[in-house]
Design a protein around this motif. Structure first.
Motif, short mmCIF file in Angstrom:
data_model
loop_
_atom_site.label_atom_id
_atom_site.label_comp_id
_atom_site.label_asym_id
_atom_site.label_seq_id
_atom_site.Cartn_x
_atom_site.Cartn_y
_atom_site.Cartn_z
N LEU A 83 -6.67 24.84 -98.71
CA LEU A 83 -7.03 23.93 -99.80
C LEU A 83 -6.21 24.30 -101.03
O LEU A 83 -6.23 25.45 -101.47
CB LEU A 83 -8.52 24.04 -100.13
CG LEU A 83 -9.02 23.09 -101.23
CD1 LEU A 83 -9.00 21.63 -100.75
CD2 LEU A 83 -10.42 23.48 -101.70
N ASP A 103 -4.19 19.12 -103.02
CA ASP A 103 -5.26 18.34 -102.39
C ASP A 103 -6.16 17.66 -103.41
O ASP A 103 -6.65 16.55 -103.18
CB ASP A 103 -6.13 19.24 -101.50
CG ASP A 103 -5.39 19.73 -100.27
OD1 ASP A 103 -4.90 18.88 -99.50
OD2 ASP A 103 -5.31 20.96 -100.07
N LYS A 143 -12.04 18.25 -96.85
CA LYS A 143 -10.87 18.64 -96.06
C LYS A 143 -11.26 19.24 -94.71
O LYS A 143 -10.43 19.37 -93.81
CB LYS A 143 -9.99 19.61 -96.84
CG LYS A 143 -8.66 19.87 -96.16
CD LYS A 143 -7.61 20.41 -97.09
CE LYS A 143 -6.26 20.45 -96.40
NZ LYS A 143 -5.19 20.97 -97.27
N LYS A 217 -7.23 11.98 -105.75
CA LYS A 217 -7.18 13.42 -105.98
C LYS A 217 -7.77 13.82 -107.33
O LYS A 217 -8.02 15.01 -107.57
CB LYS A 217 -5.73 13.92 -105.91
CG LYS A 217 -5.08 13.78 -104.55
CD LYS A 217 -3.66 14.32 -104.58
CE LYS A 217 -2.99 14.21 -103.22
NZ LYS A 217 -1.61 14.79 -103.24
#
Length: 222
Positions: A83, A103, A143, A217
């Motif tokens: 991440l 991310d 994620k 994002k």
């Protein structure tokens, strides 16, 4: 866990030139960090820079440090297992840009509401994001990784990332790596360009970045 071989291969492909973009300077905030130390495992040392090479204000309790080039290699090698978060303010991202590989944007410091002025630094005051850890937890779940997986944190020049990493480590995250030179890099120490951030960092390394932000994002918009 990434293998030594995979990491070395990633380093070879990590320095591809990035997109070019321009933008006005954003109002930023000076950072600090409490400095402690802790032992690292042998696996951690596959990725981290030695603490002796890290300025005191950028050190963390966990002691995991990467340069911008290292961070690019780590994330590129196993993008589904790491991440990568940018902890700068909305203004910094809007006017300066961000790494394309990030991310999510999860600010460690946020603007006050209503706005407050800081006379000492001649800028708007920023306050700690009270839901920082929870916000990172949510991005982690999105994620499909866990607190045991690597997390890479980037800020302007490394100091704020250290504070963010300490907060995540205290909350139970196991492998939080700070990008010690940040997105913009360290300022020039002297000469006609003194104070300009031209020494190192993601953008100065020619790594991929963009001035066009991805709504999905951004903090508070996901």
């Amino acid at each position: 866990m990434l293998s030594r071989t995979l990491f070395l291969v990633a380093l070879l492909v990590a320095t591809m030139p990035g997109a070019q973009a321009t933008g006005d300077a954003a109002v930023c905030v000076a950072d600090d960090a409490s400095v402690t130390s802790s032992a690292r495992s042998a696996d951690d040392d596959l990725f981290t820079r030695p603490e002796s090479s890290v300025p005191a204000a950028k050190r963390t309790t966990r002691g995991l440090y990467v340069t911008a080039t290292d961070a690019h290699a780590m994330v590129s090698a196993t993008p589904d297992k790491v991440l990568f978060i940018d902890v700068r303010t909305r203004g910094e991202l809007q006017f300066i840009g961000m790494p394309t590989l990030v991310d999510a944007h999860v600010p460690f410091l946020i603007e006050t509401s209503p706005p407050l002025w800081d006379d000492a630094s001649a800028t708007l005051k920023l306050a700690a994001n009270p839901t920082f850890v929870e916000d990172v937890d949510r991005r982690l779940a999105q994620k499909g990784v866990t607190r045991d997986d690597p997390v890479v944190v980037i800020c302007q020049g490394g100091q704020r990332a250290a504070r963010a990493a300490n907060a995540l480590t205290q909350a139970g995250y196991k492998k939080v790596y700070t990008t010690i030179d940040g997105f913009e890099g360290d300022p020039v120490a002297d000469g006609p360009r003194k104070g300009e951030r031209l020494v190192n960092g993601w953008r100065n390394a020619g790594l991929p970045w963009t001035a066009k932000l991805d709504r999905a994002k951004m903090y508070g918009l996901e």
